[in-house]
Design an enzyme around this catalytic site. Structure first.
Site, PDB file in Angstrom:
ATOM      1  N   ASP A  14       0.818  -1.225   0.000  1.00  0.00           N
ATOM      2  CA  ASP A  14       0.000   0.000   0.000  1.00  0.00           C
ATOM      3  C   ASP A  14       0.846   1.266   0.000  1.00  0.00           C
ATOM      4  O   ASP A  14       0.430   2.298   0.516  1.00  0.00           O
ATOM      5  CB  ASP A  14      -0.963   0.019   1.206  1.00  0.00           C
ATOM      6  CG  ASP A  14      -1.762  -1.258   1.338  1.00  0.00           C
ATOM      7  OD1 ASP A  14      -2.393  -1.642   0.349  1.00  0.00           O
ATOM      8  OD2 ASP A  14      -1.743  -1.873   2.416  1.00  0.00           O
ATOM      9  N   LYS A  17       2.479   2.349  -5.185  1.00  0.00           N
ATOM     10  CA  LYS A  17       3.257   1.926  -6.363  1.00  0.00           C
ATOM     11  C   LYS A  17       2.540   2.233  -7.669  1.00  0.00           C
ATOM     12  O   LYS A  17       3.175   2.605  -8.661  1.00  0.00           O
ATOM     13  CB  LYS A  17       3.542   0.421  -6.274  1.00  0.00           C
ATOM     14  CG  LYS A  17       4.376   0.003  -5.081  1.00  0.00           C
ATOM     15  CD  LYS A  17       4.604  -1.491  -5.044  1.00  0.00           C
ATOM     16  CE  LYS A  17       3.366  -2.276  -4.670  1.00  0.00           C
ATOM     17  NZ  LYS A  17       2.889  -2.031  -3.295  1.00  0.00           N
ATOM     18  N   GLY A  41      -3.797  -4.266  -5.207  1.00  0.00           N
ATOM     19  CA  GLY A  41      -4.676  -3.178  -5.630  1.00  0.00           C
ATOM     20  C   GLY A  41      -3.861  -1.938  -5.894  1.00  0.00           C
ATOM     21  O   GLY A  41      -3.310  -1.349  -4.969  1.00  0.00           O
ATOM     22  N   HIS A  42      -3.745  -1.546  -7.149  1.00  0.00           N
ATOM     23  CA  HIS A  42      -2.975  -0.359  -7.513  1.00  0.00           C
ATOM     24  C   HIS A  42      -3.942   0.731  -7.956  1.00  0.00           C
ATOM     25  O   HIS A  42      -4.663   0.573  -8.946  1.00  0.00           O
ATOM     26  CB  HIS A  42      -1.963  -0.688  -8.612  1.00  0.00           C
ATOM     27  CG  HIS A  42      -0.864  -1.576  -8.130  1.00  0.00           C
ATOM     28  ND1 HIS A  42       0.096  -2.112  -8.962  1.00  0.00           N
ATOM     29  CD2 HIS A  42      -0.559  -2.030  -6.884  1.00  0.00           C
ATOM     30  CE1 HIS A  42       0.939  -2.852  -8.254  1.00  0.00           C
ATOM     31  NE2 HIS A  42       0.546  -2.817  -7.000  1.00  0.00           N
ATOM     32  N   GLN A 225       2.171  -6.051  -3.596  1.00  0.00           N
ATOM     33  CA  GLN A 225       2.395  -6.122  -2.155  1.00  0.00           C
ATOM     34  C   GLN A 225       3.683  -5.354  -1.786  1.00  0.00           C
ATOM     35  O   GLN A 225       4.070  -4.430  -2.478  1.00  0.00           O
ATOM     36  CB  GLN A 225       2.439  -7.583  -1.659  1.00  0.00           C
ATOM     37  CG  GLN A 225       1.093  -8.295  -1.702  1.00  0.00           C
ATOM     38  CD  GLN A 225       0.800  -8.924  -3.038  1.00  0.00           C
ATOM     39  OE1 GLN A 225       1.663  -9.494  -3.684  1.00  0.00           O
ATOM     40  NE2 GLN A 225      -0.428  -8.843  -3.484  1.00  0.00           N
TER      41      GLN A 225
END
Length: 443
Positions: A14, A17, A41-42, A225
């Protein structure tokens, strides 16, 4: 000759990125995912419009970019097609610009059922997985019983392998977890229905990467991650199921390690963590709530609240050791705006002794007490500032202090969610001379 850049999270995920990958893709033509699955999740914000990508590389929003999913990724066909549909509804031509390694391990419904049943059985001792079948899929890969992306295109082989693996997993689901079995024929038919859409995307990703390197293309390898969630080097067992360190970029894509030119470590200006596991600098006070609220600290995939704390240099030092970062990118600097004092954890105290690296064993890690240095905060806003010299003086000092402790140059600073809200001191693809203002400040 083109350059190959790896972008990794240096904390517990988180770190932001997605935005940085998306921004730097202006200068690259190839984007590669090499580990993880749709548990990542980006979040990208472009001209105020938010996009959350889970499986597809963040470069997909750039029309000049070819996106690749490497062999180290575990792939849910259902989740992939759902994400493709979301993007194509917005006019993003995904299928023509996405290629997937035939060696990708598939995530199938029995993996999801196993993941959720196990977490439920553990109760308060649950690891805190996303429940998307990531871990069980990696288990099948290591046990050499996995179905792979290439199996989808051989109907006879797919049916035989599916029958064998379901016999094993359904026994566990029924007899150990008291769970309904996954029906073979229904799953087989569902997979066959997906094949026409999936088939155009299959590829030999390692061969493509070799070809693109020969053509002199700039390539971006996008980690999912964070380093401290690595299955070997993270806070085990509170980790993900894959390797999240820089070496995984080569293993998970088939790209030679010596061809990688630059490794960028994405680091929040503070620290967050989702789920259970040691977190020495965690704040359960007004400051922690301040960081959570200002940083909107909720998981982009799960929606779970993130635990918040001060920047942990000890944990970052381990990440630097594991990844050999070429440079750091500090994100969410603007979240610290308004704090009169900012703390940085420079060491741990464990059983009366000071340690400069985190313990390898999670129980000892959880017993570590942070040693803090206090720095003056700043009330002037840093949000949307795009030049280092325009930052408040104390924000500049904070960044230079971090850089000195880390021993790695800060090359990029993010001051907001939009790709434009960024200070670039050194571009990983261009290797241009650094901003003369900060060069003077560093001396």
């Amino acid at each position: 000759m083109g350059k190959s850049v790896v972008i990794l999270g240096s904390q517990w995920g988180d770190e932001g990125k997605g935005k940085i990958v998306d921004m730097l893709m202006e200068q690259a033509s190839i984007a590669v995912r090499f580990q993880g699955g749709h548990n990542a999740g980006h979040t990208l914000v472009i001209d105020g419009q938010k996009t959350i990508l889970r499986l597809i590389p963040s470069g997909i929003l750039h029309r000049h970019v070819q996106c690749l999913i490497g062999n180290g990724v575990v792939l849910s066909p259902t989740a992939l097609l759902e994400e493709i549909d979301e993007l194509e509804c917005r006019g993003v031509p995904v299928i023509e610009r996405l290629r997937i390694s035939e060696a990708c391990t598939l995530i199938l419904p029995y993996h999801v059922a196993l993941d959720r049943a196990r977490e439920l059985a553990k109760g308060k001792s649950a690891i805190g997985t996303t429940g998307r079948g990531i871990g069980p899929a990696y288990e099948d890969k290591v046990a050499r019983r996995a179905l792979r992306f290439g199996d989808l295109f051989n109907e006879k082989r797919l049916n035989e392998k599916l029958e064998e693996v379901l016999d094993y997993h359904n026994f566990v689901l029924q007899n150990y977890h008291n769970h309904e079995p996954v029906e073979h024929h229904q799953l087989f038919d569902n997979l066959l229905m997906m094949v026409p859409r999936l088939k155009p995307m299959r590829a030999d990703v390692a061969a493509l990467l070799s070809q693109y390197r020969g053509e002199g293309k700039n390539m971006m390898f996008e980690g999912a991650q964070g380093t401290l969630l690595d299955v070997d080097h993270g806070t085990y067992p509170y980790v993900t199921s894959s390797n999240t360190v820089a070496g995984a970029a080569s293993v998970g894509s088939g790209y030679g390690l010596r061809h990688l030119n630059y490794i960028l470590g994405i680091t929040k200006a503070y620290t967050t963590r989702v789920g259970l596991g040691p977190f020495p600098t965690e704040l359960q006070d007004d400051v922690g709530r301040y960081l959570s609220t200002r940083g909107n600290e909720f998981g982009s995939v799960t929606g779970r609240p993130r635990r918040c704390g001060w920047l942990d240099i000890v944990a970052l030092r381990r990440s630097i050791q594991l990844n050999s970062f070429s440079g750091l990118c500090i994100t969410k600097l603007d979240v610290l705006d308004g704090l009169t004092t900012v703390k940085v954890c420079t060491g741990y105290r464990l059983h009366g002794k000071e340690c400069l690296y985190p313990p390898l064993e999670s129980e000892s890690f959880a017993q570590c007490e942070p040693i803090y240095e206090e720095l003056p905060g700043w009330v002037q806003p840093t949000a949307r500032i795009r030049r280092f010299s325009d930052l408040p003086a104390n924000a500049q000092k904070y960044l230079l202090y971090i850089e000195g402790l880390a021993g790695v140059p800060i090359d990029i600073i993010s001051t907001g969610a939009d790709r434009k809200d960024t200070i670039i001191l050194r571009n990983p693809f261009e290797y241009v001379e650094i901003d003369p203002f900060i060069a003077e400040e560093r001396t």
